[in-house]
Design an enzyme around this catalytic site. Structure first.
Site, PDB file in Angstrom:
ATOM      1  N   ARG A 122      42.830 -60.265  -2.991  1.00  0.00           N
ATOM      2  CA  ARG A 122      42.700 -59.166  -3.327  1.00  0.00           C
ATOM      3  C   ARG A 122      43.157 -57.897  -2.338  1.00  0.00           C
ATOM      4  NH1 ARG A 122      36.214 -60.645  -3.731  1.00  0.00           N
ATOM      5  NH2 ARG A 122      36.380 -61.263  -5.783  1.00  0.00           N
ATOM      6  N   GLN A 127      44.217 -54.603  -6.777  1.00  0.00           N
ATOM      7  CA  GLN A 127      42.956 -54.192  -7.536  1.00  0.00           C
ATOM      8  C   GLN A 127      43.152 -55.049  -9.115  1.00  0.00           C
ATOM      9  OE1 GLN A 127      41.310 -51.450  -6.400  1.00  0.00           O
ATOM     10  NE2 GLN A 127      40.312 -52.003  -3.853  1.00  0.00           N
ATOM     11  N   ASP A 130      42.996 -57.581 -10.818  1.00  0.00           N
ATOM     12  CA  ASP A 130      41.804 -59.162  -9.886  1.00  0.00           C
ATOM     13  C   ASP A 130      40.536 -59.192 -11.450  1.00  0.00           C
ATOM     14  OD1 ASP A 130      39.870 -60.589  -9.271  1.00  0.00           O
ATOM     15  OD2 ASP A 130      39.900 -58.567  -7.585  1.00  0.00           O
ATOM     16  N   SER A 133      37.769 -60.053 -10.448  1.00  0.00           N
ATOM     17  CA  SER A 133      36.145 -59.230 -10.405  1.00  0.00           C
ATOM     18  C   SER A 133      35.828 -58.972 -11.779  1.00  0.00           C
ATOM     19  CB  SER A 133      36.878 -57.533  -9.033  1.00  0.00           C
ATOM     20  OG  SER A 133      37.219 -59.093  -8.280  1.00  0.00           O
ATOM     21  N   TYR A 226      35.439 -62.776   0.857  1.00  0.00           N
ATOM     22  CA  TYR A 226      34.482 -63.414   0.562  1.00  0.00           C
ATOM     23  C   TYR A 226      33.376 -64.212   1.403  1.00  0.00           C
ATOM     24  CZ  TYR A 226      37.893 -64.683  -3.207  1.00  0.00           C
ATOM     25  OH  TYR A 226      38.755 -63.738  -5.121  1.00  0.00           O
TER      26      TYR A 226
END
Length: 377
Positions: A122, A127, A130, A133, A226
């Site tokens: 992350r 991004q 990801d 996500s 996290y």
């Protein structure tokens, strides 16, 4: 020779997503790669074979696996699928690295180079890759809709000739990507939304979406965005402080998870009993044990008049956009592996190095290797 991408039909019965959608396939072909697919691979996501222009359809799964340099998957390959792969093949997908030591060890023993999209770090530059996500955002959105559908009351406040209907009270547990999307969607539906997360830094994000953040004094932030696992004392404190809030809710949507571990219990059986009949719990953590003690994965349980729903594979219920988003994640990651159509991964790149699961007969991430060598399940 140009890199050949192989996209099989997913073998998991409930999986409707596909790893490559027509627009992304066209982009990859434009970058010098070849794409081959199994007929019907996109059917569950409403993409017909004819939508995939310049993609070669390969009827037999065995031929597809043999011809592919890189296999693109949604669900982890089964042991039978892995046995079809050779040491020159790479696999890219959601491989559940901590969920099945046997599968990881089979990938290692076959000499397969495997990249687990769950391991994408992350960091800002990753991004667009990801996948956790992108799929979590879909799950959070769908969870709010499922909760509204199951609830025997309106979500919004309504003023009618028959009187005023108060808005439903919704509590979202966990303010990660899924939780934030559940908050936003519940708020758009008109509910009065509260949220809780052990990471206090999520308070501003929760407030920006129109929800009230519950401050219980339990903090457990960890690296990578996290939450760390709570101590036993912290778990007890958290459960006790949440109990009264849960009892006052019409809907609870739980999204809390710790990577590689059983989902934390946030809603005890006694908390469910204390809720009003007709209340609803949607537990997005059902597949990893559930955040509620009453959750049964894939089932709707009625406990003392409260509905507890533990859906499986929620992103797969919106297969069109879930596939589109996931395919873009894969395509962006492939940019780090393929240059001018040729296989040329930069093994020094932090994103590549942290995402590789197996390579050259070894399990690369230490945490996964320890689990495989220890025979953990």
């Amino acid at each position: 020779m140009a890199v050949t991408l192989g996209v099989p039909k997913e073998t998991t019965e409930t999986e409707n997503r596909v790893a490559l959608v027509p627009d992304v396939a066209r982009q990859l072909i434009g970058r010098g790669m070849e794409v081959r697919m199994q007929p019907g691979a996109g059917a569950g996501a409403f993409f017909a074979d004819g939508d995939y222009h310049d993609v070669r359809m390969v009827e037999e799964r065995e031929d597809l696996y043999r011809e592919a340099d890189v296999l693109l998957k949604v669900q982890p390959p089964s042991l039978e699928e892995i046995d079809l792969l050779g040491p020159e093949t790479a696999v890219l997908g959601l491989l559940d690295p901590l969920g099945s030591p046997e599968r990881v060890s089979r990938l290692r023993d076959r000499g397969v180079t495997a990249f687990a999209m769950e391991l994408v770090p992350r960091v800002a530059r990753a991004q667009a890759m990801d996948a956790l996500s992108s799929q979590a955002s879909i799950a959070g959105y769908k969870a709010a809709l499922m909760a509204a559908d199951l609830a025997p009351r309106f979500f919004p406040m309504l003023t009618t000739a028959a009187g005023t209907v108060r808005p439903a009270k919704v509590l979202v547990l966990g303010a990660g990507v899924a939780g934030l999307q559940a908050i936003a969607t519940s708020h758009r539906l008109g509910a009065s939304v509260s949220a809780y997360d052990v990471r206090p830094e999520t308070k501003d994000q929760v407030a920006s979406l129109g929800a009230t953040f519950l401050e219980l004094g339990v903090g457990a932030s960890a690296e990578g965005g996290y939450a760390r696992e709570l101590t036993e004392e912290e778990k007890r404190q958290e459960q006790e402080l949440l109990a009264d809030r849960i009892a006052d809710m019409d809907v609870v949507i739980s999204t809390a998870a710790v990577p590689g571990r059983k989902a934390p219990i946030l809603v005890r059986e006694a908390d469910v009993t204390a809720m009003r009949p007709g209340s609803v719990i949607v537990d997005l953590a059902a597949e990893t044990g559930g955040n509620c003690e009453c959750t049964q994965a894939g089932e709707t349980v009625r406990h003392e008049g409260v509905l507890v729903y533990g859906p499986r594979n929620v992103p797969g219920r919106l297969p069109v956009h879930a596939s589109e988003m996931y395919a873009r994640n894969l395509a962006n990651f492939l940019d780090l592996l393929v240059r001018d159509g040729q296989w040329a991964p930069d093994w020094e790149d932090e994103v590549v190095a942290q995402t590789v699961l197996t390579r050259e007969g070894s399990v690369v991430p230490e945490t996964v290797r320890e689990r495989v060598e220890g025979g953990a399940t």
